[in-house]
Write a protein that holds these residues in place. Sequence first.
Motif, PDB file in Angstrom:
ATOM      1  N   ALA A   1       0.847  -1.183   0.000  1.00 13.99           N
ATOM      2  CA  ALA A   1       0.000   0.000   0.000  1.00 13.99           C
ATOM      3  C   ALA A   1       0.886   1.236   0.000  1.00 13.99           C
ATOM      4  O   ALA A   1       2.057   1.173   0.371  1.00 13.99           O
ATOM      5  N   THR A   2       0.313   2.370  -0.407  1.00 14.08           N
ATOM      6  CA  THR A   2       1.041   3.635  -0.447  1.00 14.08           C
ATOM      7  C   THR A   2       0.492   4.571   0.618  1.00 14.08           C
ATOM      8  O   THR A   2      -0.720   4.767   0.708  1.00 14.08           O
ATOM      9  N   LEU A   3       1.387   5.133   1.410  1.00 10.09           N
ATOM     10  CA  LEU A   3       0.999   6.087   2.444  1.00 10.09           C
ATOM     11  C   LEU A   3       0.671   7.424   1.791  1.00 10.09           C
ATOM     12  O   LEU A   3       1.463   7.958   1.018  1.00 10.09           O
ATOM     13  N   ARG A   4      -0.476   7.980   2.090  1.00  7.50           N
ATOM     14  CA  ARG A   4      -0.907   9.252   1.516  1.00  7.50           C
ATOM     15  C   ARG A   4      -0.343  10.415   2.331  1.00  7.50           C
ATOM     16  O   ARG A   4       0.165  10.242   3.438  1.00  7.50           O
ATOM     17  N   SER A   5      -0.481  11.617   1.793  1.00 10.37           N
ATOM     18  CA  SER A   5       0.121  12.795   2.416  1.00 10.37           C
ATOM     19  C   SER A   5      -0.439  13.076   3.813  1.00 10.37           C
ATOM     20  O   SER A   5       0.254  13.615   4.658  1.00 10.37           O
TER      21      SER A   5
ATOM     22  N   LEU B   1      -3.709   5.259   4.877  1.00 12.65           N
ATOM     23  CA  LEU B   1      -3.210   4.076   4.208  1.00 12.65           C
ATOM     24  C   LEU B   1      -4.403   3.184   3.886  1.00 12.65           C
ATOM     25  O   LEU B   1      -5.226   2.908   4.751  1.00 12.65           O
ATOM     26  N   THR B   2      -4.511   2.746   2.652  1.00 14.55           N
ATOM     27  CA  THR B   2      -5.573   1.821   2.287  1.00 14.55           C
ATOM     28  C   THR B   2      -5.034   0.404   2.420  1.00 14.55           C
ATOM     29  O   THR B   2      -4.038   0.047   1.791  1.00 14.55           O
ATOM     30  N   ILE B   3      -5.699  -0.402   3.243  1.00 20.50           N
ATOM     31  CA  ILE B   3      -5.280  -1.785   3.432  1.00 20.50           C
ATOM     32  C   ILE B   3      -5.749  -2.579   2.210  1.00 20.50           C
ATOM     33  O   ILE B   3      -6.930  -2.539   1.859  1.00 20.50           O
ATOM     34  N   PRO B   4      -4.856  -3.298   1.558  1.00 15.65           N
ATOM     35  CA  PRO B   4      -5.243  -4.046   0.365  1.00 15.65           C
ATOM     36  C   PRO B   4      -6.379  -5.033   0.641  1.00 15.65           C
ATOM     37  O   PRO B   4      -6.492  -5.585   1.744  1.00 15.65           O
TER      38      PRO B   4
END
Length: 79
Positions: free
Chosen positions: A4-8, A12-15
Amino acid sequence: MPSATLRSRGRLTIPAQVRDSLGLKPGDRVHFFEMSDGQFAMIAAIHSVQSLKGMIRKPRVPVSVEDMNAAIAAQGADT
């Protein structure tokens, strides 16, 4: 391996694969624990403490608080 990609804003969206494996639904909470090697583990906090009710049977003979305190004191004296 899911990632997942950490947003600003720190979101974080868990897959989906991970959510499905953990049984997570919208509104569920997760807990993060730091491991000894500097890594983190995530567990689903989806069960309430009330779900533990009935796991341990009541004793056949009730034990008084005084008896419990005496047993604790005796065990503490042995160590």
